[in-house]
Motif scaffolding. Structure first.
Motif, mmCIF file in Angstrom:
data_model
loop_
_atom_site.group_PDB
_atom_site.id
_atom_site.type_symbol
_atom_site.label_atom_id
_atom_site.label_comp_id
_atom_site.label_asym_id
_atom_site.label_seq_id
_atom_site.Cartn_x
_atom_site.Cartn_y
_atom_site.Cartn_z
ATOM 1 N N GLU A 37 -5.103 1.551 -4.562
ATOM 2 C CA GLU A 37 -4.326 0.039 -5.296
ATOM 3 C C GLU A 37 -3.119 0.765 -6.325
ATOM 4 O OE1 GLU A 37 -4.304 -4.105 -5.422
ATOM 5 O OE2 GLU A 37 -5.628 -2.795 -4.072
ATOM 6 N N ASN A 44 1.766 -5.375 -4.232
ATOM 7 C CA ASN A 44 1.518 -5.789 -5.485
ATOM 8 C C ASN A 44 3.043 -6.718 -6.261
ATOM 9 O OD1 ASN A 44 -1.483 -5.940 -6.109
ATOM 10 N ND2 ASN A 44 -1.395 -3.466 -6.565
ATOM 11 N N ARG A 75 0.276 -0.425 -8.159
ATOM 12 C CA ARG A 75 1.389 -1.513 -9.463
ATOM 13 C C ARG A 75 2.013 -0.382 -10.025
ATOM 14 N NH1 ARG A 75 -2.432 -4.784 -13.690
ATOM 15 N NH2 ARG A 75 -1.217 -6.256 -13.733
ATOM 16 N N ASN A 129 -7.189 2.268 -8.996
ATOM 17 C CA ASN A 129 -6.205 1.914 -9.613
ATOM 18 C C ASN A 129 -4.818 2.824 -9.783
ATOM 19 O OD1 ASN A 129 -7.293 -0.790 -9.211
ATOM 20 N ND2 ASN A 129 -7.968 -0.347 -11.043
ATOM 21 N N SER A 171 7.422 -3.918 -4.878
ATOM 22 C CA SER A 171 5.997 -4.888 -4.055
ATOM 23 C C SER A 171 5.659 -5.266 -2.620
ATOM 24 C CB SER A 171 6.809 -6.584 -4.692
ATOM 25 O OG SER A 171 7.370 -6.758 -5.929
#
Length: 418
Positions: A38, A62, A40, A11, A57
């Motif tokens: 992953e 995400n 963000r 992450n 996005s």
């Protein structure tokens, strides 16, 4: 830098502040998404004016998080805390002077400063600003204070043409270098990233040497310079002052960013450069792939093919063992590391390797096979090998990426001398 995809998703929380360099970050997001991270993204208000949240996005798969989301009524926990708990690694790129100032002075005004202050995970910092802003005494003092944060890996801004058309320091570090720093952090696995080489100076050689035959031909080898460069970057990430002496590099030049380096061509150039530097360094990694042969004739003509054998017979000679020569003047407080490529089985090569470490006078010798598919030469290749010392150690590093191998190798050498 592209390596193998991560075995399990990490992450990555990417914080983007309001420098014009923010326009490069969508490419970084796309690059990391393709490598199975992953992601963000968090945009500051000023960064929103430079890049569209919907772009991030879509690229990250995400929703892009904005400053106004910090105290949204749909949040069941404070957003900055939730994001810090979610992330394995944080990247702030670009880092502006304003955000740096808020961070180091404890000003949690805004979502991104709040995340930076609450975060205890590893964080990669990529500053970007005008040269005069970067060199401002207050900014330099703030950046110096940031170096005391144990979880921070700082990448210095690059030099080049800036958005204001000036030429100087202040460009955001290349995306490939940011990804390399990310892969370095991940290679620690569950171990915390530490700057355990602060106050150490390391001299590293790498790449191939080339020897002139005549005006049209030369003798060289397949070394790309990737392993030496990754050793240099790993040592720098861990806090060392590094100089890299190398032959022509056959890899992405962006990965050299931030490294003090000097390019050589011949074995004579290499040994001269090492002798000029070696006395000032704590560690010496002799990773250069030196051509074993040279022609002791400096002809400016092209030798006809029917006379080339005679030219070789008259002028052919072996290149002296550079590591052996340098080791003769090695100081007691210095650590020398040699490298040895081999083919065939390790069992058959073992005795030869043990003899070499004594002959060369180094403290460690790392031996790696080059006749296995997918291993050996080039930055995309994986590698494995065995680290020997002068006693009885044979430490095997399993097949892995070169950045991970470089990190594990340095860790083993440091732990072996404590």
């Amino acid at each position: 830098m592209k390596t193998k995809k991560t075995d399990s998703k990490k992450n990555i929380l990417l914080l983007i502040t309001g420098s014009i360099a923010a326009v490069r970050i969508p490419l970084l997001v796309s690059q990391l998404a393709k490598e199975n991270y992953e992601i963000r993204c968090v945009l500051s208000k000023n960064a929103e004016k430079l890049i569209k949240p919907i772009s991030l996005s879509i690229l990250s798969r995400n929703p892009c998080i904005l400053e106004n989301d910090q105290w949204s009524h749909i949040q069941s926990t404070p957003l900055h805390i939730e994001l810090c708990n979610w992330a394995d690694i944080v990247i702030i790129a670009p880092l502006t002077a304003t955000t740096l100032s808020k961070w180091v002075t404890g000003n949690a005004d805004g979502l991104i400063p709040s995340i930076l202050m609450a975060n205890i995970k590893p964080i990669i910092v990529a500053p970007a600003m005008n040269t005069q802003m970067w060199l401002n005494k207050t900014v330099q003092k703030n950046y110096e204070n940031l170096q005391n944060y144990e979880n921070v890996l700082s990448l210095l801004p690059s030099e080049g043409i800036l958005a204001c058309d000036a030429i100087g320091i202040g460009k955001i570090p290349p995306n490939d270098l940011i990804q390399l720093a990310l892969e370095f952090i991940i290679s620690h696995n569950q171990n915390l990233y530490r700057k355990d080489l602060i106050n150490k100076e390391i001299l590293i050689t790498g790449g191939c040497t080339s020897e002139k035959i005549d005006a049209a031909r030369n003798i060289t080898n397949k070394s790309s310079g990737a392993m030496g460069l990754l050793l240099s970057q790993v040592a720098r990430f861990r806090g060392a002052k590094v100089k890299y002496i190398h032959g022509p590099l056959k890899i992405d030049q962006d990965l050299t960013d931030g490294i003090k380096r000097y390019e050589i061509e011949t074995s004579d150039d290499l040994i001269r450069a090492i002798k000029n530097e070696i006395s000032d360094y704590d560690y010496f990694f002799m990773n250069a792939a030196v051509s074993d042969f040279k022609i002791n004739s400096n002809t400016s003509a092209k030798i006809p093919k029917n006379k080339i054998n005679d030219h070789f017979n008259k002028h052919f000679e072996l290149v002296p063992d550079i590591l052996k020569t340098i080791s003769e003047s090695k100081k007691a407080n210095q650590v020398f590391v040699g490298f040895c490529a081999f083919t065939g089985s390790f069992e058959e090569a073992r005795e030869t390797i043990k003899e070499k470490i004594i002959q060369k006078g180094c403290d460690y010798l790392f031996a790696n096979p080059i006749d296995i598919a997918g291993q050996g030469f080039g930055s995309l290749s994986q590698n494995e090998g065995w680290l020997f010392d002068t006693k009885s150690m044979e430490h095997h590093i399993k097949k892995t990426s070169k950045i991970d191998l470089a990190n594990k190798l340095i860790t083993q050498i440091i732990s072996g001398i404590k």
